[in-house]
Enzyme design. Structure first.
Site, short mmCIF file in Angstrom:
data_model
loop_
_atom_site.label_atom_id
_atom_site.label_comp_id
_atom_site.label_asym_id
_atom_site.label_seq_id
_atom_site.Cartn_x
_atom_site.Cartn_y
_atom_site.Cartn_z
N GLY A 273 73.41 -44.95 6.54
CA GLY A 273 74.49 -44.39 7.35
C GLY A 273 75.61 -45.40 7.55
O GLY A 273 75.44 -46.60 7.31
N GLN B 179 82.76 -49.37 11.74
CA GLN B 179 82.31 -50.45 10.85
C GLN B 179 83.29 -50.75 9.73
O GLN B 179 83.18 -51.78 9.08
CB GLN B 179 80.94 -50.10 10.25
CG GLN B 179 79.83 -50.08 11.29
CD GLN B 179 78.51 -49.71 10.66
OE1 GLN B 179 78.25 -48.55 10.40
NE2 GLN B 179 77.69 -50.70 10.37
N CYS C 73 71.23 -53.26 10.38
CA CYS C 73 72.59 -52.76 10.44
C CYS C 73 73.46 -53.58 9.50
O CYS C 73 73.35 -54.81 9.48
CB CYS C 73 73.11 -52.88 11.88
SG CYS C 73 74.80 -52.32 12.09
N LEU C 74 74.31 -52.91 8.74
CA LEU C 74 75.18 -53.63 7.80
C LEU C 74 76.16 -54.55 8.52
O LEU C 74 76.69 -55.47 7.93
CB LEU C 74 75.97 -52.64 6.94
CG LEU C 74 75.20 -51.91 5.85
CD1 LEU C 74 76.14 -50.97 5.12
CD2 LEU C 74 74.57 -52.89 4.87
N HIS D 134 71.72 -44.03 15.67
CA HIS D 134 72.31 -45.34 15.36
C HIS D 134 73.82 -45.21 15.12
O HIS D 134 74.61 -46.00 15.65
CB HIS D 134 71.60 -45.92 14.13
CG HIS D 134 72.08 -47.27 13.69
ND1 HIS D 134 71.30 -48.40 13.77
CD2 HIS D 134 73.27 -47.67 13.17
CE1 HIS D 134 71.99 -49.44 13.32
NE2 HIS D 134 73.20 -49.03 12.94
N GLU D 135 74.21 -44.21 14.34
CA GLU D 135 75.64 -44.07 13.98
C GLU D 135 76.48 -43.58 15.16
O GLU D 135 77.61 -44.03 15.34
CB GLU D 135 75.81 -43.15 12.77
CG GLU D 135 75.06 -43.59 11.51
CD GLU D 135 75.26 -45.05 11.13
OE1 GLU D 135 76.30 -45.63 11.47
OE2 GLU D 135 74.34 -45.61 10.51
N HIS E 94 77.29 -46.42 17.31
CA HIS E 94 78.42 -47.21 16.80
C HIS E 94 79.75 -46.66 17.32
O HIS E 94 80.64 -47.42 17.69
CB HIS E 94 78.46 -47.17 15.27
CG HIS E 94 77.68 -48.28 14.60
ND1 HIS E 94 77.92 -49.61 14.83
CD2 HIS E 94 76.68 -48.23 13.69
CE1 HIS E 94 77.10 -50.34 14.09
NE2 HIS E 94 76.32 -49.53 13.39
ZN ZN Z 1 74.84 -50.06 12.17
#
Ligand code: ZN
Length: 185
Positions: A46, A51, A90-91, A132-133, A136
């Site tokens: 995702g 991000q 997480c990226l 999670h998204e 963000h």
């Molecule tokens: Zn993340």
């Protein structure tokens, strides 16, 4: 279509609340599909617009067993049920993973890529990725859900720094690529 740079902590945009999308115009659609490309390139499950430095309420999800990526505008978690402990990465925090509490299942609502309002119940990895998204979009990172610092741990970095030989890590990098511990981004 383009691959966008992914912001990493402590970039302030990761801590900001994204704004509601008011109209799904060309530029919003392009952003969403650039996010899909960026997520695919990074090998993530995702990605949220914060991000890539855009404060719009857009998330994209690629489930491992689905052919096409999911694109959601103005996503909302309407209801949550139960808690379960899951491993997450997480990226925007490369090199780390942690144990967090997520819901057992959620009720989710959003506008999809066809501009249709969708409502559904999600569980397992999909539910975890959506939570999670959406976090963000509210400036929340998974590390905010850690019960203690010990629940965040370092994993092997993909690129070793030249000259940095102090730490030799021999853990199995492949573990990241198994479905049991997919990167949620
Ligand atoms: Zn993340």
């Amino acid at each position: 279509m383009a691959i966008l740079p992914i912001l990493e902590i402590p970039h302030p945009t990761l801590r900001k609340r994204a704004k509601k999308v008011r109209g799904i115009d060309k530029s919003i659609t392009k952003l969403a599909y650039d996010m899909v490309d960026t997520m695919h390139e990074a090998g993530g499950v995702g990605l949220a617009a914060n991000q890539v430095g855009q404060l719009w309420r857009i998330i994209v999800i690629q489930m491992p067993d689905e052919e096409e990526a999911r694109v959601y505008f103005n996503p909302e978690i309407v209801k949550t049920m139960g808690t379960r402990e899951v491993e997450e990465g997480c990226l925007s925090l490369p090199g780390y993973r942690g144990l967090v509490n997520r819901s057992v299942w959620i009720r989710f609502q959003a506008i999809d890529h066809g501009e249709t309002t969708v409502k559904f119940k999600a569980e397992n990895l999909l539910s975890q990725a959506l939570e999670h998204e959406v976090d963000h979009l509210n400036g929340i990172l998974y590390t905010d859900h850690l019960a203690s610092h010990e629940q965040l741990y370092r994993i092997e970095e993909q690129e070793s720094q030249p000259g940095d030989e102090e730490e030799e890590i021999t853990s199995d990098q492949n573990s990241l690529d198994t479905p049991a511990s997919l990167k949620i981004n």
